[in-house]
Design a protein around this motif. Sequence first.
Motif, mmCIF file in Angstrom:
data_model
loop_
_atom_site.group_PDB
_atom_site.id
_atom_site.type_symbol
_atom_site.label_atom_id
_atom_site.label_comp_id
_atom_site.label_asym_id
_atom_site.label_seq_id
_atom_site.Cartn_x
_atom_site.Cartn_y
_atom_site.Cartn_z
ATOM 1 N N ASP A 86 0.859 -1.175 0.000
ATOM 2 C CA ASP A 86 0.000 0.000 0.000
ATOM 3 C C ASP A 86 0.903 1.235 0.000
ATOM 4 O OD1 ASP A 86 -2.266 -1.502 0.006
ATOM 5 O OD2 ASP A 86 -2.682 -1.273 2.143
ATOM 6 N N ALA A 138 -8.111 -6.541 -3.812
ATOM 7 C CA ALA A 138 -8.379 -5.134 -4.100
ATOM 8 C C ALA A 138 -9.029 -4.472 -2.890
ATOM 9 C CB ALA A 138 -9.278 -5.008 -5.318
ATOM 10 N N CYS A 163 -5.887 -0.195 -7.475
ATOM 11 C CA CYS A 163 -5.133 -1.427 -7.271
ATOM 12 C C CYS A 163 -4.539 -1.853 -8.607
ATOM 13 C CB CYS A 163 -6.038 -2.531 -6.718
ATOM 14 S SG CYS A 163 -5.186 -4.093 -6.375
ATOM 15 N N SER A 181 -0.120 3.432 -8.366
ATOM 16 C CA SER A 181 -1.188 2.618 -7.789
ATOM 17 C C SER A 181 -1.247 2.827 -6.285
ATOM 18 C CB SER A 181 -0.957 1.132 -8.080
ATOM 19 O OG SER A 181 -0.923 0.880 -9.467
ATOM 20 N N ARG A 235 -2.573 0.659 -4.284
ATOM 21 C CA ARG A 235 -2.131 -0.658 -3.810
ATOM 22 C C ARG A 235 -1.533 -1.391 -4.998
ATOM 23 N NH1 ARG A 235 -6.087 -4.358 -0.453
ATOM 24 N NH2 ARG A 235 -5.237 -2.991 1.185
#
Length: 753
Positions: free
Chosen positions: A303, A377, A315, A345, A347
């Motif tokens: 993350d 996700a 994600c 992103s 994550r």
Amino acid sequence: MGKADNILQTLGDFTSKENWDSFFTIRGHGDAFEWYAEWPQLKDPLISHLPSLSQTASPQILVPGCGNSSLSEQLYDAGFRCITNIDFSKVAISDMLRRNVRERPDMRWRVMDMTSMQFTNDTFDAVVDKGGLDALMEPEVGSKLGSQYLSEVKRVLKPGGKFICLTLAESHVLGLLFPKFRFGWKMSIHVIPQKPPSKPNFQTFMVVVEKDESTALHQIESSLNFSLLDSHGNQTRELVKSLENENIIRQKCSSGADLLLSLEDLQLGAKGDLQKLHQGRRIQFTLGGQGTSVFSYRAVLLDAREQSGSFLYECGVFIVPKTRAHEWLFSSEEGQWMVVESSKSARLIMILLDETQSGANMDAIQKDLSPLVKQLAPGENDSGSQIPFMTASDGIKERNCVFQGTSTLTGSIVVEDVIYEHASNDASRIFPTGDLIFRRLIFQRTESLVQSEALLTRERLHETVSGQMDRKRSHSSSKSKNKGKKRLNKESSDQMKVYHCYLASSYHLGIISGFMLISQYLESVASAGTTLNTVVIGLGAGLLPMFLRACMCFLHIEVVELDSTILKLARDYFDFTEDADLTVHIADGIQFVREFRNSGAKDSSAIVLDNGNSSRVKRRGDTKIDILIIDVDATDSSSGMTCPAADFVEEPFLLAVKDALSEQGIFIVNLVTRSPTINDMVVSRMKGVFNHLFSLQLEEEVNEVLFALPSEFCINEALFNESALQLEKLLNLKHPEIRQSIVDATKKIRCLK
């Protein structure tokens, strides 16, 4: 039991419904068959772990894979009336129903597959398994059915409920059982007493697992008396080893150690709520396998450390090919955070491929991964938005291997010709028609990096070429990404020559730009008609020495290469040639420099090792080095530094370099590392040894070129432009565009000390 054992041997596959139907039919009605221990030995330890009968409501008990064992009947007679028995054998269920319908009317019997139960969540207070898991875990079958069964057990148990598993506790069974109940479960192991005076071949154990209200991780408790288990040496040793290993893992997990978890562990909350983004969270885990996918994957969930909201994706998935998984950028935590930042992103799920996916193409891998990564996700993912897949690509359209061999020093080596999908505008201006072909030298020990890259041309074109000689990293940096699928037509590169008036690697031009720092000295030598002693450690394909020899005729160049195979390849495939002012020594680069230092001004020769033999080499002028260039790769880049080898930036060698350099000389290092920590360490060491240090950080490159000067006096930065023009006049280049590229690079040189 002799007859039963003989019949049991006819089963073959314990996971086959048809085999069990046949077994129970042959065995007949009313003749119970017991796995492992019998009721007199089971009664006390089993009942002690079942819910108390003093409760108002009778505990709900499930007996999966009941067969025709009398275990359920004994439990019923002991007061446990709410028992549900399931088995996928219709023959066994029919037999047991007939046997108990009058005497035990409250007992329930259902034909059901224990790996896919038809019960709602949180139905039972206890699940009692007598050999069911062991039967599903035949080594020939694998762990798929066992994993599905245990997932069902976890689902149907109430909070606080218990799974009581009677097992032989073989290592492959415990290898599934322990991880499956690692987070949010309390586990203990007990030994079932043997029926005196018999001594069966195998000892029966009872594993008790309690569903905890939290996701806490507990050590496995044991009430084993090992002195009573001596007759089962191998079985006991396997159990003890498995138990100790699992408790070590649990202890490390509790202490926050970075261990490989499973997707199921994560979904149980082993590392917090996956539905929410947690700034800076990084988790290593295994993804897939055990019936959930074709392959099992090593993965890292990251993350983003800064949840700024400026992400392109909530994600994303980044797939790292097996050949690159060892690289610092993908194998180290620091490098992985860099990938997260560049992926945009919130994550990122990084998938590190290995040999288990060999033979599968990227489309098949993405198809296999898609349902798995959706479970990772953040949020509920109700929108059904697609999760983007990313991977490193070198943009190669076609390739042809022209040499593949092995050296005892370097390992596997490949020479290949490639055509890029999108050639840079600069190279295209040199040859505006047709696809450009580049010849690349690759060491398989770092096969994602290109050691050397040269432009191929037909000789008749040499007189007509023109254009910009700069080259973007995405297509030409030596140390650029190395992948591709299509094959280049071999005939297209036949009868072609390396064009030595062009340097494909921008860092090579960067090295030459640093000559600006001693341009006044260079001019004085050129004007006097004398030569400068130039040493290049690391031959590669010989492209940089050949270029220098052509454009600066006042350099006397000696190249030091440890591997004679590399020299042969440079001659055979890259048109490398030697002359009176360009020679190659097969020697150790560090020893070579020390010989320069030790010889001092006593004579004009030095001892080097050529093909392992000591020889004295005559040189022009004194024995000091005017220009020393280090351009060698590290045999192991997992430390975070791809170039140079670590010994070349250790303090003892740096001191030897300073002693070997002439007063107005320059020391140049091609440094390739993505680690700021390693970069800072190298810079700090060089600052401690040399009086002046400069840096050139190339755009879109991992290469940083460091320039160190031993002299007390140094050019003032205000005079850089003047010195650059002075260098420009010294360069005898066929194409003015190349000269301009070098001058442009001088503007990016910064003073570090």
